[in-house]
Design an enzyme around this catalytic site. Structure first.
Site, mmCIF file in Angstrom:
data_model
loop_
_atom_site.group_PDB
_atom_site.id
_atom_site.type_symbol
_atom_site.label_atom_id
_atom_site.label_comp_id
_atom_site.label_asym_id
_atom_site.label_seq_id
_atom_site.Cartn_x
_atom_site.Cartn_y
_atom_site.Cartn_z
ATOM 1 N N ARG A 141 0.967 -1.053 0.048
ATOM 2 C CA ARG A 141 -0.005 -0.017 0.029
ATOM 3 C C ARG A 141 0.891 1.187 0.023
ATOM 4 N NH1 ARG A 141 -0.665 4.640 3.682
ATOM 5 N NH2 ARG A 141 -2.879 5.154 3.535
ATOM 6 N N LEU A 142 0.779 2.026 -0.927
ATOM 7 C CA LEU A 142 1.502 3.161 -1.049
ATOM 8 C C LEU A 142 1.062 4.477 -0.426
ATOM 9 C CD1 LEU A 142 2.971 1.477 -3.240
ATOM 10 C CD2 LEU A 142 3.445 3.460 -4.740
ATOM 11 N N ASP A 143 1.767 4.888 0.652
ATOM 12 C CA ASP A 143 1.103 5.895 1.447
ATOM 13 C C ASP A 143 1.228 7.137 0.784
ATOM 14 O OD1 ASP A 143 0.506 7.407 4.121
ATOM 15 O OD2 ASP A 143 2.088 8.170 3.560
ATOM 16 N N ALA A 144 0.154 8.091 0.626
ATOM 17 C CA ALA A 144 0.020 9.283 0.192
ATOM 18 C C ALA A 144 0.816 9.526 -1.116
ATOM 19 C CB ALA A 144 0.612 10.439 1.162
ATOM 20 N N GLU A 158 -2.827 5.242 -1.872
ATOM 21 C CA GLU A 158 -3.652 6.142 -1.156
ATOM 22 C C GLU A 158 -3.293 7.331 -2.030
ATOM 23 O OE1 GLU A 158 -4.116 8.777 3.380
ATOM 24 O OE2 GLU A 158 -2.080 7.918 2.459
ATOM 25 N N HIS A 166 -15.216 6.545 3.061
ATOM 26 C CA HIS A 166 -15.137 6.546 4.401
ATOM 27 C C HIS A 166 -15.896 7.921 4.912
ATOM 28 C CE1 HIS A 166 -13.237 8.471 8.012
ATOM 29 N NE2 HIS A 166 -13.333 7.631 8.529
ATOM 30 N N HIS A 167 -15.764 8.962 4.456
ATOM 31 C CA HIS A 167 -16.105 10.293 4.656
ATOM 32 C C HIS A 167 -17.554 10.446 4.757
ATOM 33 C CE1 HIS A 167 -11.954 11.095 4.551
ATOM 34 N NE2 HIS A 167 -11.808 11.983 3.617
ATOM 35 N N HIS A 171 -5.760 3.742 10.480
ATOM 36 C CA HIS A 171 -5.022 4.433 11.319
ATOM 37 C C HIS A 171 -5.165 6.246 11.255
ATOM 38 C CE1 HIS A 171 -2.554 4.707 7.649
ATOM 39 N NE2 HIS A 171 -2.071 5.865 8.024
ATOM 40 N N ASP A 172 -5.376 6.407 9.873
ATOM 41 C CA ASP A 172 -5.329 8.103 9.914
ATOM 42 C C ASP A 172 -6.729 8.745 10.639
ATOM 43 O OD1 ASP A 172 -3.053 9.160 8.398
ATOM 44 O OD2 ASP A 172 -3.990 8.287 6.585
ATOM 45 N N ASN A 195 -5.725 10.619 13.675
ATOM 46 C CA ASN A 195 -5.565 11.882 13.391
ATOM 47 C C ASN A 195 -6.577 12.907 14.171
ATOM 48 O OD1 ASN A 195 -3.342 12.091 11.946
ATOM 49 N ND2 ASN A 195 -4.162 11.701 10.006
#
Length: 606
Positions: free
Chosen positions: A266-269, A301, A324-325, A392-393, A397
């Site tokens: 999974r590639l972050d940001a 991501e 998600h949002h 996790h975010d 966060n």
């Protein structure tokens, strides 16, 4: 006969960075240091001893040296007046500032040599923090429980070596070195081996958009690694225009997939990588190197909701933040921050998410000052999107790290949470579960680090300043209540509670039942799943359908309001699931209860 030079050896071995152990027991050390004129290799045969060897300068800023030394050799590079670890270190003798260690990538004896992976459509991802589980051995102890529950893929938050003993992992500075705080490289391989023996895929979250703030020495001898014209929220942007930078991270991905046998990354940001074409280059290299015999999966991501990497770029899926949002808004009613973009027309937005994947497909985002976001995604298969209620975010966060169960309980919306879980696990989008939620854990997940004092204070102050924009944390007292990221207690408070008892068993049974149904419904369908439409049927209610075959569709009726809705009875041949007792029977009589999800089989539209 060809002369065996260092460069030829490395070319034949397929290695470019770091220390490469050769079959004759020697090791070739390679360093890209275009910012200096010379480089030395420091070897530490025993404590207190140091041997210095001048490295041979090569073209385009490379230095190389071949020595008669093997696994366990401790070393550093001396460049630009500094002693620095190998940026491609495979193991550190302590922490990020200490000596690097030569390793043998073939020292571990694998038991599961016939493992080739699993199809992407079978993925049920479980994201966890290795440190919160007690290291690799701690994660390994939980694998049988997760497999029995119906999890098929365990995703580790980043493990690349970071400063200190506690960190989320996104401050890593040595991308090739698994952090020693969690165990040894062979213990990591044993974890992956055990997962494969249980039929579980293993994924790793990797960070290719920045280096952490402490322990990265590249700017001292390879400033060309970074761009001086653009930055990221975490520091200077990496210069992916340079082939050496591309090779560094492409080789890193292949190391995790080949040496450690991870089944996916999974590639972050990924949106923070300026040169987006490298993402497709990376995916192509992975597919070419591993071939069709391995089922390896790549996930992005990407805040930009860009579909090009999915449609033809070689990536399997992207995290669906939109999904998600909108679900968070419908469960909790929160409308601050980026949730404001989802507060209006919530049912219509959820319907678009379920039918087409992304909600924002080029429309302006008020949260982003009216800038357009996203591109058309309706042509993509549902499994191109990873859907989640928590990660996790989205938990960490938050200032106080509250889990969704805590928020739902406080707002007396547990029925909405149960309905959302049914939607998550029965939708054909790939579900992701965050550690502990499957047993109803309400332990918070907070942001934690273990930086040196000055940096730790800056991070703590910055985090409190960030939350000062929110009314709930506007005062000094409220900001002081935000847990200190550097405190040991903050990390300890984030270790999931594994409660026992009826409540825990109830949540586990709920997940198990849904995942069993998911396996029965979606796995036999292969790659032909596509939407049969989704519509708003109320202010906070949606009906969504997907083709199982030419004759049948799976229909989900979801109502996040407390109101009972009247609607035409469905042409359902059977009720598969109801999140609340009796909701299926009521649906067949033309009434959808409040705070519930009902799944049923219906005739396909003619």
């Amino acid at each position: 006969m060809k002369k065996l030079t260092d460069d030829i050896v490395l070319e034949e071995q397929g290695a470019a960075f770091g220390a490469t152990l050769l079959v004759d027991g020697t090791t070739v050390f390679r360093l890209w240091a275009p910012g200096v004129a010379d480089a030395n290799l420091l070897i530490y045969p025993d404590k207190g001893q140091e041997q210095c060897h001048a490295m041979n300068a090569r073209d385009q800023g490379w230095f190389a040296l071949r020595l008669a030394c093997g696994p366990g050799t401790r070393y550093r590079f001396h460049v630009g007046g500094r002693c620095v670890p190998d940026p491609a270190s495979r193991l550190q003798d302590g922490d990020v500032h200490d000596a690097s260690v030569v390793t043998d990538p073939n020292s571990y004896r694998w038991r599961t040599n016939t493992w080739r992976g699993r199809p992407w459509r079978e993925a049920v991802l479980y994201e966890l923090h290795v440190g919160a589980f007690g290291g690799y051995e701690g994660v390994r102890a939980h694998l049988p429980r997760l497999a029995e529950l119906g999890i098929t893929a365990v995703e580790l938050m980043p493990i690349a070596d970071f400063p200190g003993k506690r960190n989320w992992g996104y401050d890593g500075v040595l991308p090739y070195a698994p952090d020693c705080a969690y165990g040894t490289p062979d213990q990591l391989k044993a974890l992956i081996d055990e997962a494969h023996a249980l039929g579980l895929m293993m994924f790793l979250d990797v960070v290719y958009n920045h280096f952490g703030p402490d322990g990265n020495y590249l700017h001292c001898y390879a400033p060309q690694f970074f761009r001086d014209d653009i930055g990221t929220p975490w520091g200077p942007a990496l210069d992916f225009r340079r082939p050496e930078v591309r090779r560094f991270f492409t080789d890193n991905a292949l190391t995790w997939l080949q040496e450690y046998r991870f089944d996916g990354l999974r590639l972050d940001a990924a949106h923070a990588i300026a040169d987006q074409d490298w993402l497709d280059e990376l995916a192509h290299a992975v597919r070419q190197q591993l071939g069709p015999q391995r089922q390896v999966h790549l996930v992005l991501e990407h805040e930009g909701n860009r579909v090009g990497h999915l449609a033809h770029g070689g990536f399997d899926a992207q995290w669906n933040d939109d999904g998600h949002h909108i679900l968070h808004v419908l469960i909790t009613g929160e409308k601050e921050g980026y949730y404001a973009d989802y507060a209006e027309h919530a049912a219509e937005r959820l319907a678009r998410c379920l039918e087409q994947g992304f909600i924002y497909q080029g429309e302006p985002s008020a949260y982003r000052d009216g800038a357009p976001r996203g591109s058309s995604s309706g042509h993509l298969a549902p499994d191109c999107f990873v859907l989640f209620l928590q990660n996790h975010d989205q938990v960490g966060n938050r200032a106080m790290g509250e889990r969704l169960l805590t928020l739902a309980r406080k707002k007396k919306r547990l029925g909405a949470l149960r309905a959302a879980l049914a939607l998550l696990l029965l939708s054909p989008q790939i579900p992701l579960i965050f550690m502990g939620e499957e047993v109803g854990s309400e332990t918070p997940f907070l942001y934690f680090i273990s930086h040196a004092e000055a940096l730790a204070k800056a991070v703590s102050d910055g985090r409190r300043q960030e939350f000062s924009r929110f009314p709930a944390f506007a005062g000094d007292a409220a900001q002081a209540a935000i847990p200190d990221p550097n405190a040991v207690a903050t990390f300890e408070a984030s270790i999931p509670a594994w409660p026992a008892g009826a409540d825990s068993a109830g949540w586990s049974d709920y997940y198990r039942k849904l995942l069993d149904l998911r396996r029965q419904v979606w796995w036999p369908c292969g790659a032909d799943v596509h939407s049969a439409g989704a519509v708003a049927i109320g202010r906070q209610a949606v009906a969504a359908r997907w083709y199982l075959d030419k004759k049948r569709v799976l229909a989900l009726y979801v109502n996040f309001s407390t109101e009972v809705l009247d609607l035409d009875p469905p042409s359902a041949e059977s009720i598969l699931f109801e999140s609340e007792r009796g909701a299926g029977g009521e649906l067949m009589r033309g009434r959808l209860q409040g705070l519930c999800t009902v799944a049923c089989l219906e005739d396909a539209p003619s």
